[in-house]
Design an enzyme around this catalytic site. Structure first.
Site, PDB file in Angstrom:
ATOM      1  N   ASN A 105       0.831  -1.205   0.000  1.00  0.00           N
ATOM      2  CA  ASN A 105       0.000   0.000   0.000  1.00  0.00           C
ATOM      3  C   ASN A 105       0.865   1.256   0.000  1.00  0.00           C
ATOM      4  O   ASN A 105       0.522   2.275   0.589  1.00  0.00           O
ATOM      5  CB  ASN A 105      -0.941   0.016   1.209  1.00  0.00           C
ATOM      6  CG  ASN A 105      -2.029   1.068   1.081  1.00  0.00           C
ATOM      7  OD1 ASN A 105      -2.544   1.315  -0.004  1.00  0.00           O
ATOM      8  ND2 ASN A 105      -2.364   1.714   2.187  1.00  0.00           N
ATOM      9  N   SER A 204      -3.113   2.553  18.107  1.00  0.00           N
ATOM     10  CA  SER A 204      -4.200   3.411  17.642  1.00  0.00           C
ATOM     11  C   SER A 204      -5.138   3.773  18.787  1.00  0.00           C
ATOM     12  O   SER A 204      -5.312   2.999  19.733  1.00  0.00           O
ATOM     13  CB  SER A 204      -4.983   2.681  16.550  1.00  0.00           C
ATOM     14  OG  SER A 204      -6.208   3.315  16.281  1.00  0.00           O
ATOM     15  N   TYR A 229     -10.126  -3.871  13.419  1.00  0.00           N
ATOM     16  CA  TYR A 229      -8.846  -3.161  13.449  1.00  0.00           C
ATOM     17  C   TYR A 229      -8.463  -2.787  14.880  1.00  0.00           C
ATOM     18  O   TYR A 229      -7.318  -2.983  15.307  1.00  0.00           O
ATOM     19  CB  TYR A 229      -8.941  -1.909  12.580  1.00  0.00           C
ATOM     20  CG  TYR A 229      -7.761  -0.978  12.702  1.00  0.00           C
ATOM     21  CD1 TYR A 229      -6.526  -1.318  12.169  1.00  0.00           C
ATOM     22  CD2 TYR A 229      -7.879   0.248  13.346  1.00  0.00           C
ATOM     23  CE1 TYR A 229      -5.438  -0.465  12.269  1.00  0.00           C
ATOM     24  CE2 TYR A 229      -6.810   1.108  13.455  1.00  0.00           C
ATOM     25  CZ  TYR A 229      -5.586   0.749  12.909  1.00  0.00           C
ATOM     26  OH  TYR A 229      -4.513   1.593  13.031  1.00  0.00           O
ATOM     27  N   LYS A 233      -5.089  -4.068  17.144  1.00  0.00           N
ATOM     28  CA  LYS A 233      -4.122  -3.234  17.857  1.00  0.00           C
ATOM     29  C   LYS A 233      -4.082  -3.580  19.350  1.00  0.00           C
ATOM     30  O   LYS A 233      -3.008  -3.637  19.963  1.00  0.00           O
ATOM     31  CB  LYS A 233      -4.458  -1.754  17.653  1.00  0.00           C
ATOM     32  CG  LYS A 233      -4.237  -1.246  16.237  1.00  0.00           C
ATOM     33  CD  LYS A 233      -2.778  -1.340  15.831  1.00  0.00           C
ATOM     34  CE  LYS A 233      -2.517  -0.672  14.494  1.00  0.00           C
ATOM     35  NZ  LYS A 233      -1.096  -0.795  14.074  1.00  0.00           N
TER      36      LYS A 233
END
Length: 427
Positions: A105, A204, A229, A233
């Site tokens: 990415n 995060s 997500y 984390k």
């Protein structure tokens, strides 16, 4: 200690916590192949009775065979948005950098531009850090181990590599667990095998879930997240803590909980360049402004916020990069432990405030349409950044205006993002 090009060597010693108030500086003529001169040993022992700093000095000397005597930092995922800005700041401070990235990415062009930007800042310095790039996947043990073997002087790892879209994580959870959790496990195993003890982890604010009170502090509740997500984390944070507490190498880790990075380098040379349709708000807004996308989708207008749209703590990416530099400095200064630290501004802005900021920066209208809430999103999150200032001596200096202006400069100068030059760089 910093070895000069003359027979004289300048030795700078600081207390274990890196404090400058207790630093002493001595110049002495030494045998380049020898150890600390006796006069320095006597002085150090008078200044600091404990001799732990002597063993640190010997270790540093043994690793001066590569990298010109300066620490070497490994950045996983270092060619990405945050990694490229962090690379610039590390190189500007004379540190050697190895970027390990599979380019899933990102583009290697960001590394070339980071070297160019750092080079301009390094003019006049006796020594400036070097950059090495190795294409490798953090999940591949053989590839990761080969990087550590090639660069045995790696002292600290900044772990950026991972998938990072909240909405997408709920659609392809297995892939997110594979990259973010399995990849982190593999990295930690390779670090342990090669004796690398310092880690800065890119975590995060999603680990806080939907906070019960604002601003969130590092002591706020974690572990109850609505997104895959966020759980990724959180699980990696717990793994790092277990390794730091265990007997498998004495890991020292600073877990940096980001809020929402936006903005670009002031030059407009590097910025956020996602492949395909952007998942994050700011690059989507900027592509609408430049005409690459027709309109913005605003997910939710019925949140309990002043204008009904989600509120986030938007932090300028250069401030975030400098937060990583501060964390690396802390670890290189001998700090030991495992701590989570919020990196944010302490102030929230809504989606529509950001849209208005980009409208002012670009001088263009930003068409948008309102859609339903997105799975995994919460109404409002912003942090108390006080611990970062106390522990790392860091605080955010840039605001929403600077972020929008630099984003527009990046986007207008690079409407198609990075354009690869065709050749690969090794150094």
């Amino acid at each position: 200690c910093v070895r000069a090009r003359t027979p004289e060597t300048r030795w700078v010693f600081k207390s274990a916590d890196g404090g400058s108030k207790t630093a002493i500086e001595v110049t002495a003529v030494v045998d380049p192949g020898g150890g600390l001169p006796k006069v320095l040993v006597d002085l150090i022992q008078r200044k600091w009775p404990r001799n732990s700093i002597l063993s640190l000095g010997k270790e540093a000397k043994s690793k001066r065979t590569k990298g010109g005597g300066r620490p070497r930092i490994l950045l996983t995922g270092g060619s990405g948005y945050i990694g490229s800005h962090t690379t610039v700041e590390l190189l500007k401070r004379g540190l050697n950098v190895v970027i390990m990235d599979n380019l899933s990415n990102s583009k290697q062009e960001s590394c070339r531009r980071a070297v160019e930007l750092a080079g301009e800042a390094c003019i006049g310095l006796e020594s400036c850090g070097g950059l090495q790039f190795r294409r490798a996947d953090v999940r591949n043990e053989e590839e990761v181990s080969s990087v550590f073997s090639e660069f045995p002087d790696i002292s600290t790892v900044i772990h950026f590599a991972g998938l990072k879209a909240v909405g997408e994580s709920s659609q392809i959870p297995l892939q997110y667990y594979d990259v973010n959790v399995s990849g982190s496990l593999n990295l930690l195993k390779c670090m342990s095998a090669h004796g690398v003890k310092n880690l800065v982890f890119s975590s995060s604010a999603t680990v806080y879930g939907d906070p019960s009170a604002l601003p969130v502090t590092e002591g706020s509740r974690t572990g109850v997240m609505s997104s895959v997500y966020g759980r990724n984390k959180f699980f990696v944070e717990e793994i790092i803590r277990d390794v730091a507490r265990g007997g498998e190498g004495g890991l020292n880790a600073l877990i940096l909980r980001y809020f929402n990075p936006i903005g670009a380098h002031e030059s407009g040379r590097i910025g956020e360049d996602p492949k395909g349709l952007p998942n994050n708000l700011m690059p989507y807004v900027s592509k609408v402004a430049v005409g690459s996308l027709p309109e913005l989708s605003v997910f939710g207008s019925d949140y309990p916020t002043p204008d009904g749209t989600g509120v986030r703590d938007y932090i300028h990416v250069v401030d975030l990069a400098l937060g990583h530099v501060s964390a690396v400095s802390k670890l290189l200064g001998g700090w030991e432990g495992c701590e989570a630290v919020n990196l944010g501004t302490g102030r929230g802005h809504s989606v529509l405030e950001l849209v208005e900021g980009m409208r002012e920066a670009s001088g263009r209208e930003i068409p948008y349409r309102v859609e339903g809430r997105r799975e995994g999103d919460v109404a409002e999150v912003y942090c108390d950044p006080g611990k970062a200032e106390r522990l790392l001596g860091w605080r955010a200096e840039r605001g929403l205006k600077e972020a929008c202006e630099s984003t527009w400069k990046w986007q207008s100068m690079n409407p198609e993002g990075y354009v690869e030059r065709g050749e690969e760089i090794q150094q």
